[in-house]
Design a protein around this motif. Structure first.
Motif, PDB file in Angstrom:
ATOM      1  N   LEU A 148       7.503  23.114 -40.781  1.00  0.00           N
ATOM      2  CA  LEU A 148       6.958  22.472 -39.584  1.00  0.00           C
ATOM      3  C   LEU A 148       5.445  22.362 -39.759  1.00  0.00           C
ATOM      4  CD1 LEU A 148       8.805  24.608 -36.887  1.00  0.00           C
ATOM      5  CD2 LEU A 148       9.585  22.454 -37.874  1.00  0.00           C
ATOM      6  N   GLU A 149       4.892  21.175 -39.539  1.00  0.00           N
ATOM      7  CA  GLU A 149       3.444  20.991 -39.657  1.00  0.00           C
ATOM      8  C   GLU A 149       2.928  20.235 -38.441  1.00  0.00           C
ATOM      9  OE1 GLU A 149       1.681  20.294 -43.651  1.00  0.00           O
ATOM     10  OE2 GLU A 149       3.749  19.798 -44.193  1.00  0.00           O
ATOM     11  N   LEU A 150       1.884  20.799 -37.830  1.00  0.00           N
ATOM     12  CA  LEU A 150       1.208  20.163 -36.701  1.00  0.00           C
ATOM     13  C   LEU A 150      -0.291  20.322 -36.928  1.00  0.00           C
ATOM     14  CD1 LEU A 150       1.589  18.751 -33.934  1.00  0.00           C
ATOM     15  CD2 LEU A 150       1.381  21.014 -32.878  1.00  0.00           C
ATOM     16  N   ARG A 154       0.984  25.282 -40.166  1.00  0.00           N
ATOM     17  CA  ARG A 154       2.190  25.073 -40.966  1.00  0.00           C
ATOM     18  C   ARG A 154       3.033  26.332 -40.921  1.00  0.00           C
ATOM     19  NH1 ARG A 154       4.743  25.461 -46.044  1.00  0.00           N
ATOM     20  NH2 ARG A 154       5.623  23.488 -46.773  1.00  0.00           N
ATOM     21  N   PHE A 155       4.290  26.176 -40.574  1.00  0.00           N
ATOM     22  CA  PHE A 155       5.242  27.276 -40.565  1.00  0.00           C
ATOM     23  C   PHE A 155       6.470  26.851 -41.342  1.00  0.00           C
ATOM     24  CE2 PHE A 155       2.717  27.670 -36.723  1.00  0.00           C
ATOM     25  CZ  PHE A 155       2.381  29.016 -36.713  1.00  0.00           C
ATOM     26  N   GLN A 156       7.210  27.824 -41.857  1.00  0.00           N
ATOM     27  CA  GLN A 156       8.438  27.483 -42.560  1.00  0.00           C
ATOM     28  C   GLN A 156       9.445  28.613 -42.458  1.00  0.00           C
ATOM     29  OE1 GLN A 156       6.680  27.033 -46.567  1.00  0.00           O
ATOM     30  NE2 GLN A 156       8.187  28.536 -47.271  1.00  0.00           N
ATOM     31  N   THR A 157      10.707  28.252 -42.649  1.00  0.00           N
ATOM     32  CA  THR A 157      11.772  29.246 -42.676  1.00  0.00           C
ATOM     33  C   THR A 157      11.884  29.812 -44.089  1.00  0.00           C
ATOM     34  OG1 THR A 157      13.454  27.634 -43.287  1.00  0.00           O
ATOM     35  CG2 THR A 157      13.056  27.953 -40.931  1.00  0.00           C
ATOM     36  N   ARG A 158      12.689  30.844 -44.232  1.00  0.00           N
ATOM     37  CA  ARG A 158      13.019  31.336 -45.574  1.00  0.00           C
ATOM     38  C   ARG A 158      14.064  30.414 -46.193  1.00  0.00           C
ATOM     39  NH1 ARG A 158      12.501  37.362 -47.346  1.00  0.00           N
ATOM     40  NH2 ARG A 158      10.461  37.764 -46.454  1.00  0.00           N
ATOM     41  N   VAL A 176      -0.996  23.307 -29.331  1.00  0.00           N
ATOM     42  CA  VAL A 176      -1.205  21.865 -29.231  1.00  0.00           C
ATOM     43  C   VAL A 176      -2.598  21.613 -28.670  1.00  0.00           C
ATOM     44  CG1 VAL A 176      -0.373  19.698 -28.253  1.00  0.00           C
ATOM     45  CG2 VAL A 176       1.263  21.511 -28.839  1.00  0.00           C
ATOM     46  N   ALA A 177      -3.454  21.008 -29.492  1.00  0.00           N
ATOM     47  CA  ALA A 177      -4.824  20.704 -29.061  1.00  0.00           C
ATOM     48  C   ALA A 177      -4.949  19.264 -28.572  1.00  0.00           C
ATOM     49  CB  ALA A 177      -5.803  20.952 -30.202  1.00  0.00           C
ATOM     50  N   ASP A 178      -4.010  18.398 -28.962  1.00  0.00           N
ATOM     51  CA  ASP A 178      -4.050  16.979 -28.611  1.00  0.00           C
ATOM     52  C   ASP A 178      -2.615  16.509 -28.419  1.00  0.00           C
ATOM     53  OD1 ASP A 178      -4.242  14.231 -28.444  1.00  0.00           O
ATOM     54  OD2 ASP A 178      -5.639  14.015 -30.114  1.00  0.00           O
ATOM     55  N   ILE A 179      -2.298  15.980 -27.243  1.00  0.00           N
ATOM     56  CA  ILE A 179      -0.911  15.585 -26.948  1.00  0.00           C
ATOM     57  C   ILE A 179      -0.470  14.378 -27.771  1.00  0.00           C
ATOM     58  CG2 ILE A 179      -0.929  16.518 -24.615  1.00  0.00           C
ATOM     59  CD1 ILE A 179      -1.346  13.660 -23.586  1.00  0.00           C
ATOM     60  N   HIS A 180      -1.392  13.725 -28.468  1.00  0.00           N
ATOM     61  CA  HIS A 180      -1.040  12.549 -29.268  1.00  0.00           C
ATOM     62  C   HIS A 180      -0.731  12.897 -30.722  1.00  0.00           C
ATOM     63  CE1 HIS A 180      -2.108  10.004 -25.907  1.00  0.00           C
ATOM     64  NE2 HIS A 180      -3.273  10.613 -25.818  1.00  0.00           N
ATOM     65  N   THR A 181      -0.850  14.163 -31.104  1.00  0.00           N
ATOM     66  CA  THR A 181      -0.515  14.550 -32.469  1.00  0.00           C
ATOM     67  C   THR A 181       1.001  14.599 -32.641  1.00  0.00           C
ATOM     68  OG1 THR A 181      -0.714  16.881 -31.839  1.00  0.00           O
ATOM     69  CG2 THR A 181      -2.627  15.851 -32.876  1.00  0.00           C
ATOM     70  N   GLU A 182       1.456  14.463 -33.888  1.00  0.00           N
ATOM     71  CA  GLU A 182       2.887  14.442 -34.179  1.00  0.00           C
ATOM     72  C   GLU A 182       3.297  15.688 -34.956  1.00  0.00           C
ATOM     73  OE1 GLU A 182       3.931  10.886 -36.227  1.00  0.00           O
ATOM     74  OE2 GLU A 182       3.400   9.568 -34.552  1.00  0.00           O
ATOM     75  N   LEU A 183       4.448  16.222 -34.618  1.00  0.00           N
ATOM     76  CA  LEU A 183       5.034  17.338 -35.348  1.00  0.00           C
ATOM     77  C   LEU A 183       5.825  16.774 -36.525  1.00  0.00           C
ATOM     78  CD1 LEU A 183       5.816  20.372 -35.617  1.00  0.00           C
ATOM     79  CD2 LEU A 183       7.812  19.829 -34.188  1.00  0.00           C
ATOM     80  N   GLU A 184       5.524  17.243 -37.730  1.00  0.00           N
ATOM     81  CA  GLU A 184       6.240  16.798 -38.926  1.00  0.00           C
ATOM     82  C   GLU A 184       7.238  17.876 -39.336  1.00  0.00           C
ATOM     83  OE1 GLU A 184       5.162  15.803 -43.553  1.00  0.00           O
ATOM     84  OE2 GLU A 184       3.814  15.042 -41.993  1.00  0.00           O
TER      85      GLU A 184
END
Length: 198
Positions: A148-150, A154-158, A176-184
């Motif tokens: 997961l990247e925002l 960046r976070f990830q599972t095992r 979340v610092a900006d509501i217009h950013t996208e979660l990848e």
């Protein structure tokens, strides 16, 4: 003009930034991923170099370190680290996340991380439940994980082995610092280098 670059080392792994020229305040904004084997190598070492002069190439202009044992897991830490062995002083600004951990304590509630991101407009809670029916490969077995990247988090599972009914049921909370950013959200294969995107 100054030509700045930095290196980041953890155990036997090392990453190097690009060179930034013509400034006294270099900025890289570059993610670097290193594997941490807890209790073997607990310190991340960061070195700042000035590659300006021929006779002082790769001269260390400052260094600092991070004790990973002192940081909470599954949260992005916003750190200003004082530089040592420098003639002019200064600090290095880094974001550090220890992720891909196991256990039910993986979720960090917003009340615990508010001090790291005081200007946030909110927090996003993501539960990575499972993956199923991923693409097989001809040799060996896949080791999928979810990243997961925002922005700079960046976070990830095992990794799990296989391609069918892979369960994680792991929660992450992102600032979340900006509501217009996208979660990848990306599913990658840890069995290939660099990690293959599925």
């Amino acid at each position: 003009d100054a030509k700045w670059f930095c290196t980041v080392t953890l155990g036997k792994e090392e990453r190097k930034s690009m060179i930034v020229r013509g400034t006294r305040n270099p900025s890289w904004i570059k993610p670097m991923y290193l594997d941490w084997f807890e209790s073997l190598d607990d310190y991340v070492e960061l070195f700042l170099f000035d590659d300006n002069e021929v006779f002082t190439r790769n001269k260390i202009s400052g260094r600092t370190s991070i004790n990973l044992k002192e940081l909470s897991q599954e949260v992005t830490h916003d750190l200003w680290l004082p530089l040592k062995d420098t003639e002019t002083g200064g600090e290095m600004h880094v974001l550090v996340t220890i992720t891909a951990t196991e256990g039910s304590a993986s979720i960090i509630r917003s009340s615990q991380i508010k001090s790291y991101h005081a200007g946030d407009v909110g927090h996003l809670l993501v539960n990575v439940v499972e993956a199923d029916g991923l693409q097989d490969k001809s040799l060996g077995r896949r080791q999928p994980f979810v990243a997961l990247e925002l922005v700079n988090q960046r976070f990830q599972t095992r990794p799990r082995e296989g391609i069918w009914k892979l369960k994680w049921d792991k929660e992450f909370e992102l600032c979340v610092a900006d509501i217009h950013t996208e979660l990848e959200v990306t599913v990658c294969d840890a069995s290939e280098t660099p990690n293959h995107v599925l």
